[in-house]
Design a protein around this motif. Structure first.
Motif, PDB file in Angstrom:
ATOM      1  N   ASN A  40      -4.920   4.455  11.160  1.00  0.00           N
ATOM      2  CA  ASN A  40      -5.159   4.023   9.964  1.00  0.00           C
ATOM      3  C   ASN A  40      -4.821   2.546   9.606  1.00  0.00           C
ATOM      4  O   ASN A  40      -4.964   2.171   8.456  1.00  0.00           O
ATOM      5  N   MET A  41      -3.730   1.900   9.858  1.00  0.00           N
ATOM      6  CA  MET A  41      -2.951   0.517   9.392  1.00  0.00           C
ATOM      7  C   MET A  41      -3.316  -0.190  10.672  1.00  0.00           C
ATOM      8  O   MET A  41      -3.880  -1.813  10.620  1.00  0.00           O
ATOM      9  N   ALA A  88      -9.900   1.798   2.794  1.00  0.00           N
ATOM     10  CA  ALA A  88      -8.682   2.271   2.268  1.00  0.00           C
ATOM     11  C   ALA A  88      -9.333   3.999   1.465  1.00  0.00           C
ATOM     12  O   ALA A  88      -9.339   4.548   2.370  1.00  0.00           O
ATOM     13  N   SER A  89      -8.436   3.438   0.435  1.00  0.00           N
ATOM     14  CA  SER A  89      -8.197   4.900  -0.281  1.00  0.00           C
ATOM     15  C   SER A  89      -8.435   4.682  -1.289  1.00  0.00           C
ATOM     16  O   SER A  89      -7.058   4.247  -1.503  1.00  0.00           O
ATOM     17  N   GLY A 100      -4.714   4.282  -1.851  1.00  0.00           N
ATOM     18  CA  GLY A 100      -4.260   3.545  -0.916  1.00  0.00           C
ATOM     19  C   GLY A 100      -3.409   2.103  -2.266  1.00  0.00           C
ATOM     20  O   GLY A 100      -2.812   1.529  -2.209  1.00  0.00           O
ATOM     21  N   LYS A 152      -2.561   3.584   4.069  1.00  0.00           N
ATOM     22  CA  LYS A 152      -3.292   2.946   3.494  1.00  0.00           C
ATOM     23  C   LYS A 152      -2.850   2.110   1.997  1.00  0.00           C
ATOM     24  O   LYS A 152      -3.501   0.918   1.716  1.00  0.00           O
ATOM     25  N   HIS A 153      -1.647   2.197   1.779  1.00  0.00           N
ATOM     26  CA  HIS A 153      -0.795   1.029   0.104  1.00  0.00           C
ATOM     27  C   HIS A 153      -1.016  -0.107   1.278  1.00  0.00           C
ATOM     28  O   HIS A 153      -1.046  -1.675   0.898  1.00  0.00           O
ATOM     29  N   VAL A 186      -2.822  -1.026   3.844  1.00  0.00           N
ATOM     30  CA  VAL A 186      -4.300  -1.570   4.200  1.00  0.00           C
ATOM     31  C   VAL A 186      -4.588  -2.520   3.289  1.00  0.00           C
ATOM     32  O   VAL A 186      -4.791  -3.500   3.641  1.00  0.00           O
ATOM     33  N   VAL A 187      -3.620  -2.458   1.826  1.00  0.00           N
ATOM     34  CA  VAL A 187      -4.017  -2.771   0.861  1.00  0.00           C
ATOM     35  C   VAL A 187      -3.463  -4.613   0.959  1.00  0.00           C
ATOM     36  O   VAL A 187      -4.216  -5.351   0.787  1.00  0.00           O
ATOM     37  N   ALA A 215     -11.166  -4.910   0.812  1.00  0.00           N
ATOM     38  CA  ALA A 215     -11.034  -2.868   1.331  1.00  0.00           C
ATOM     39  C   ALA A 215     -11.897  -2.342  -0.440  1.00  0.00           C
ATOM     40  O   ALA A 215     -11.729  -2.435  -1.336  1.00  0.00           O
ATOM     41  N   CYS A 265     -11.754   1.265  -1.491  1.00  0.00           N
ATOM     42  CA  CYS A 265     -10.757   2.416  -1.360  1.00  0.00           C
ATOM     43  C   CYS A 265     -12.214   3.617  -2.438  1.00  0.00           C
ATOM     44  O   CYS A 265     -11.822   3.761  -3.789  1.00  0.00           O
ATOM     45  N   ALA A 308      -9.444  -4.829  -4.000  1.00  0.00           N
ATOM     46  CA  ALA A 308      -9.592  -3.858  -3.561  1.00  0.00           C
ATOM     47  C   ALA A 308      -9.970  -2.775  -4.321  1.00  0.00           C
ATOM     48  O   ALA A 308      -9.836  -2.635  -5.523  1.00  0.00           O
TER      49      ALA A 308
END
Ligand code: NAD
Length: 262
Positions: free
Chosen positions: A116-117, A143-144, A147, A161-162, A164-165, A184, A186, A252
């Motif tokens: 995921n990252m 991300a999500s 994130g 996810k954080h 990735v942001v 990103a 989300c 994001a």
């Protein structure tokens, strides 16, 4: 509609769910697309051929494992060799595990962080030099809402996810003068296999029925009371590839029915 004729996109984790929807949308806009992800090889070939038949560009498949940096580098290098460049990278591959932190299996933590990252770092690292050479590029990280905010029992996923942001913002600044944007998306909840699989685990972790999980957990935070669709996410990705989004970088962008506004 965004015209991506002549461009090439690599979409990780695109044999299913959101990635598949993104790959279809990007192919429909005219780009060559390299599909990636796991699954039954015959099913993947049927999907590849179906998208290829409908699109102006060429659609290929590469089965690189997003836990393996060498395979990720070969995915980007091989795609650039085949098509002349990788113009768009969509980092979408992802997995989830729902578990209290004290029971979280250590190997699953590492795997979630890797897929995921870390995989988004490896694709960007490999693709940015080619984008710089062309003076144009788009890095889109799926991300999500996770994130931006947390939920219990998803420590590895929320951490990844954080991360990735943060990575998105950093890369955006580094390549801002090179015609490359890095953003990103989300999403809130989308009814894909990833979400469907976690409903029983969430039900068990929270002592709820599966219907209660859908209503009171998944859609509780989505003020529209609707699941996000893969088509809406494909539209968002195409917008980020368009000229109108040339000055949108390092964001994001929530597509979450108002979840993170509250
Ligand atoms: P999905 O399970 O339907 O698809 C995941 C894809 O990743 C599949 O193609 C799978 O084969 C691939 N994949 C898994 N492990 C891989 C590996 N090691 N190497 C290469 N590919 C691998 O999931 P989805 O719901 O479509 O999720 C896609 C992305 O969207 C994920 O990053 C997820 O975190 C994110 N997301 C999903 C939701 C949602 O509600 N579904 C919400 C927000 C963010």
């Amino acid at each position: 509609m965004t015209d991506l004729s002549g461009k090439t996109a690599v979409v990780t984790g695109s044999t299913s769910g959101i990635g598949l929807g993104l790959a279809k949308g990007i192919a429909a806009a005219g780009a060559n697309v390299v599909l990636n992800g796991f699954g039954d090889q015959d099913d993947i070939e049927t999907t590849r051929k179906d998208i290829d038949d409908r699109s102006q560009g060429t659609v290929l498949y590469n089965g690189a494992d997003m836990t393996k940096p060498g395979e990720i580098e070969a995915l980007i290098a091989g795609s650039a060799d085949r098509f002349g460049a990788v113009d768009i990278v969509v980092n979408n591959a992802g997995i989830q595990l729902v578990s209290p932190v004290e029971d979280f299996p250590k190997d699953r933590w590492d795997m979630i962080i890797d897929i995921n990252m870390n995989s988004a770092f490896h694709t960007a690292r490999a693709a940015v030099p080619g984008m710089k050479a062309k003076g144009w590029g788009r890095v889109i990280n799926i991300a999500s809402a996770h994130g931006l905010v947390a939920s219990p029992f998803k420590s590895a996923y929320v951490t990844a996810k954080h991360g990735v942001v943060g990575m998105t913002k950093t890369i955006a600044l580094e390549v801002a003068e090179d015609g490359i944007t890095c953003n990103a998306i989300c999403p809130g909840y989308v009814l894909t296999p990833l979400v469907e699989k976690q409903i029983p685990d969430t039900a068990q972790a929270r002592g709820m029925t599966e219907e209660e999980v859908k209503r009171d957990v998944l859609l509780a935070a989505q003020w529209t009371k609707k699941f996000v669709t893969v088509e809406q996410l494909a539209g968002t990705a195409l917008f980020l590839c368009s000229d109108a989004a040339e000055n949108i970088t390092g964001v994001a962008l929530p597509v979450d029915g108002g979840w993170t506004a509250a």
